[in-house]
Enzyme design. Sequence first.
Site, PDB file in Angstrom:
ATOM      1  N   ILE A  17       4.320  29.440 115.341  1.00  0.00           N
ATOM      2  CA  ILE A  17       4.102  30.422 116.405  1.00  0.00           C
ATOM      3  C   ILE A  17       5.397  30.705 117.155  1.00  0.00           C
ATOM      4  O   ILE A  17       5.695  31.848 117.497  1.00  0.00           O
ATOM      5  CB  ILE A  17       3.010  29.931 117.378  1.00  0.00           C
ATOM      6  N   GLY A  42       9.546  23.088 112.156  1.00  0.00           N
ATOM      7  CA  GLY A  42      10.160  24.405 112.176  1.00  0.00           C
ATOM      8  C   GLY A  42      11.232  24.532 111.109  1.00  0.00           C
ATOM      9  O   GLY A  42      11.744  23.546 110.586  1.00  0.00           O
ATOM     10  N   TYR A 151      -5.659  14.764 119.361  1.00  0.00           N
ATOM     11  CA  TYR A 151      -4.929  15.996 119.639  1.00  0.00           C
ATOM     12  C   TYR A 151      -5.495  16.691 120.872  1.00  0.00           C
ATOM     13  O   TYR A 151      -4.758  17.047 121.799  1.00  0.00           O
ATOM     14  CB  TYR A 151      -5.000  16.926 118.428  1.00  0.00           C
ATOM     15  N   VAL A 195      -6.899  25.828 106.899  1.00  0.00           N
ATOM     16  CA  VAL A 195      -7.914  26.182 105.913  1.00  0.00           C
ATOM     17  C   VAL A 195      -7.530  27.434 105.123  1.00  0.00           C
ATOM     18  O   VAL A 195      -7.795  27.518 103.919  1.00  0.00           O
ATOM     19  CB  VAL A 195      -9.289  26.360 106.599  1.00  0.00           C
ATOM     20  N   ILE A 211     -15.347  24.331  99.730  1.00  0.00           N
ATOM     21  CA  ILE A 211     -15.765  24.340 101.133  1.00  0.00           C
ATOM     22  C   ILE A 211     -16.504  23.050 101.426  1.00  0.00           C
ATOM     23  O   ILE A 211     -17.451  22.685 100.719  1.00  0.00           O
ATOM     24  CB  ILE A 211     -16.674  25.552 101.431  1.00  0.00           C
TER      25      ILE A 211
END
Length: 324
Positions: A17, A42, A151, A195, A211
Site C-alpha cells: 500500500i 517492500g 495482529y 486469497v 476454497i
Amino acid sequence: MDLKNSKVLVIGGAGFIGSYVVSELLKEDISEVVVYDNFARGKKEYLTESLKDPRCKIFPVGGDIRETDILNDAMKGVDYVFCLAAMWLLHCKDYPRTAFEVNIAGTFNVLEACVKNNIKKLVWSSSASVYGDAVEVPMTEAHPFNNKNFYGASKIAGEAMATAFNDRYGLEVIGLRYMNVYGPHQDQTAAYTGVIPIMLNKIDANETPVINGDGSQAYDFIYVEDVARCNVEAMRSAVKHGFYNVGTEVQTSIGQLCDTILRLKKSDLKVTYKPYSADDARAMVQNRIGSKEKAENELGFTYKYSLEEGLLKLIEWRNNNPVK
C-alpha cells in the site's frame, strides 16, 4: 491540511500500500516525499516510477520503526507522516513476540517521534481486524472489538496509543481500518500472501482453485489505489483525530470471488472445497463488511474501483509482471 510545499515521510513506503501512497502524494504540489522502509517486505522496484520524480527520495540509513534514533533523524524537517509499516496477520500468528516489537512498540516509537519532531499530522494504518467477526453488517466504526488474534490485538493497542498521544500531546492522528485490500505490489507468491493472489496463481498454473469451508464467508474487497487515495484524503481533511473504515460496503463471498476470477480469466477449471483445519476454523473471520458512511462524510473519500475493475487491473499487471 494544506499539503502545498510540504515535506512528507512515508514509513513503509516501499510496501504494497505504501508504494501507492507515495505515487498518490506525488500528484500533489508538495516539495519532497521521503520513503522510510527496511525492505523486509517492500521492494525498491515498486518505487521505480516514483523515483523518476526528483521530489521522491529513499531515506539512506536504515528504515525500521524499532530503530528510534534513525526514525527520529528521518523525521527532522518533516511536516506530515504516513505510517504503513507493520507485520502482517499470519506473520503475527507465527511470531507474536516480534509482532509486539514491530506493531506495538514500533507504533509507540512512531508516535513518540512525531511528538518530538512537531509533526503536524500522522495518518496511521490500522485494520478491520480490530472488529473480528461482524455482529452487524455493515460494520460501523462503533462496532465492538471482537478480535481474537495477535495482529488485531496489536492494531487495537496502536489505536489506543494514538488516542492517548492525541489527548496528552495534541498529536493529530487519523487511523484507517482497511478492509481486504488487493492489487499490484501485493506479494503474489509468499506463504503469507492473500486469497486473491493464491487463486490467481492456481488458475495460471492450470490447477484447481481450492476454497476452505463452503465459500459462504464474505468480505469487503477494496482496490489498493483507492486505499492510497483515502490516505491522502485523510491527511488533507480537517479531521484532527479519529478512526475510519476504508472499504466499499460491498459484500462478496469467497465463492463469488472465485467465480468472478474464473470468469475474468476465461477458465473452465472447477473449484474444490475442503474443510477448515481445526486451527483455521477457530481463527477464521467469516463475515466482515465495513460501513463507508463515516469516511465519505468526514474525509470526503469515495472508492472508485468495483471488484471486477480492480481484478482486471491486477490481472493486467500480472500479465506484464509474470509471477516467478
